[in-house]
Motif scaffolding. Structure first.
Motif, short mmCIF file in Angstrom:
data_model
loop_
_atom_site.label_atom_id
_atom_site.label_comp_id
_atom_site.label_asym_id
_atom_site.label_seq_id
_atom_site.Cartn_x
_atom_site.Cartn_y
_atom_site.Cartn_z
N GLU A 162 34.78 31.90 34.86
CA GLU A 162 36.10 31.56 34.20
C GLU A 162 36.54 32.91 33.82
OE1 GLU A 162 35.05 29.52 30.62
OE2 GLU A 162 33.86 28.13 31.46
N ASN A 163 36.16 34.18 34.24
CA ASN A 163 36.69 35.30 33.93
C ASN A 163 37.69 35.73 34.83
OD1 ASN A 163 36.77 37.60 32.60
ND2 ASN A 163 35.29 38.58 33.46
N LYS A 164 38.73 35.85 34.81
CA LYS A 164 40.23 36.03 35.36
C LYS A 164 40.86 37.29 34.84
CE LYS A 164 40.44 32.00 37.93
NZ LYS A 164 40.55 30.76 37.88
N ILE A 165 41.35 38.32 35.66
CA ILE A 165 42.30 39.43 35.11
C ILE A 165 43.49 38.88 34.67
CG2 ILE A 165 43.40 41.36 35.49
CD1 ILE A 165 41.04 42.04 37.36
N ILE A 166 43.96 38.93 33.48
CA ILE A 166 45.48 38.68 32.79
C ILE A 166 46.26 39.54 33.27
CG2 ILE A 166 46.36 37.90 30.95
CD1 ILE A 166 43.91 36.99 29.54
N PHE A 167 45.94 41.03 32.77
CA PHE A 167 46.92 42.03 32.72
C PHE A 167 46.05 43.37 33.11
CE2 PHE A 167 46.53 41.46 28.36
CZ PHE A 167 46.28 42.68 27.86
N LYS A 168 46.71 44.55 33.56
CA LYS A 168 45.88 45.80 33.54
C LYS A 168 46.97 46.79 32.89
CE LYS A 168 43.64 45.20 37.87
NZ LYS A 168 43.33 46.13 39.22
N ILE A 169 46.27 47.55 32.31
CA ILE A 169 46.96 48.98 31.52
C ILE A 169 46.18 50.32 31.89
CG2 ILE A 169 47.66 49.96 29.82
CD1 ILE A 169 47.65 47.28 28.22
N ASN A 170 47.02 51.01 32.78
CA ASN A 170 46.31 52.30 33.06
C ASN A 170 44.90 52.02 33.79
OD1 ASN A 170 48.34 53.92 31.85
ND2 ASN A 170 46.90 54.16 29.77
N ASN A 171 45.00 51.01 35.00
CA ASN A 171 43.81 50.54 35.61
C ASN A 171 42.70 50.23 34.84
OD1 ASN A 171 45.23 51.26 38.04
ND2 ASN A 171 44.71 53.54 38.01
N LYS A 172 42.94 49.78 33.61
CA LYS A 172 41.89 49.15 32.96
C LYS A 172 42.28 47.49 32.71
CE LYS A 172 39.60 49.08 28.30
NZ LYS A 172 39.53 49.74 27.07
N ALA A 173 41.30 46.64 33.26
CA ALA A 173 41.70 45.41 33.33
C ALA A 173 41.46 44.65 32.02
CB ALA A 173 40.82 44.63 34.53
N PHE A 174 42.21 43.73 31.60
CA PHE A 174 42.08 42.79 30.67
C PHE A 174 41.89 41.30 31.01
CE2 PHE A 174 43.99 46.43 29.05
CZ PHE A 174 43.27 46.92 28.00
N THR A 175 40.72 40.59 30.83
CA THR A 175 40.36 39.41 31.23
C THR A 175 40.55 38.17 30.23
OG1 THR A 175 38.07 39.61 30.65
CG2 THR A 175 38.61 40.59 32.72
N THR A 176 40.32 37.06 30.79
CA THR A 176 40.18 35.80 30.04
C THR A 176 39.06 35.86 28.99
OG1 THR A 176 39.12 34.76 31.65
CG2 THR A 176 41.39 34.26 31.84
N ILE A 177 38.02 36.55 29.19
CA ILE A 177 36.93 36.53 28.28
C ILE A 177 37.54 37.59 26.98
CG2 ILE A 177 34.55 37.74 27.84
CD1 ILE A 177 34.01 36.54 30.57
N ASP A 178 38.29 38.64 27.11
CA ASP A 178 38.71 39.42 26.40
C ASP A 178 39.83 38.88 25.40
OD1 ASP A 178 37.42 41.74 27.31
OD2 ASP A 178 39.02 41.91 28.97
N TYR A 179 40.65 37.90 26.15
CA TYR A 179 41.73 37.10 25.56
C TYR A 179 40.78 36.02 24.48
CZ TYR A 179 45.03 33.52 24.98
OH TYR A 179 46.14 32.44 24.79
N ASP A 180 39.73 35.59 24.86
CA ASP A 180 38.99 34.59 24.18
C ASP A 180 38.53 35.39 22.82
OD1 ASP A 180 39.58 32.47 25.89
OD2 ASP A 180 37.68 32.56 26.92
N PHE A 181 38.03 36.61 22.88
CA PHE A 181 37.35 37.20 22.04
C PHE A 181 38.65 37.60 21.10
CE2 PHE A 181 33.87 38.86 24.61
CZ PHE A 181 32.93 38.10 24.22
#
Length: 83
Positions: A26-45
């Motif tokens: 289920e973990n997919k990249i939503i967006f990146k900032i400075n080559n740091k990926a933010f994923t659906t898990i981060d979004y759920d948190f």
């Protein structure tokens, strides 16, 4: 007794492995900032955090996503200026 413990440990390990596979699918990249990926898990948190700090269960997904992006942009800008 020893066999029961071994069987129990095997079950726990298998269950953990199966849960991790399902969670990682289920973990997919939503967006990146400075080559740091933010994923659906981060979004759920983030959703869990917003619900924890206030009664935010009924927030629209777009509002939460914009909040999440803004908070991370602010943090990355803070870190960049600090260095």
């Amino acid at each position: 007794m020893k066999n029961n413990i071994i069987i129990y440990l095997i079950k726990v390990i298998l269950l953990t492995f199966i849960c991790n596979i399902g969670y990682s699918l289920e973990n997919k990249i939503i967006f990146k900032i400075n080559n740091k990926a933010f994923t659906t898990i981060d979004y759920d948190f983030r959703i869990q955090y917003l619900d924890f700090v206030g009664n935010n269960q009924n927030l629209d997904k777009e509002i939460v996503l914009n909040d999440f992006i803004s908070a991370n942009l602010f943090y990355e800008n803070f870190v960049a200026r600090k260095n």
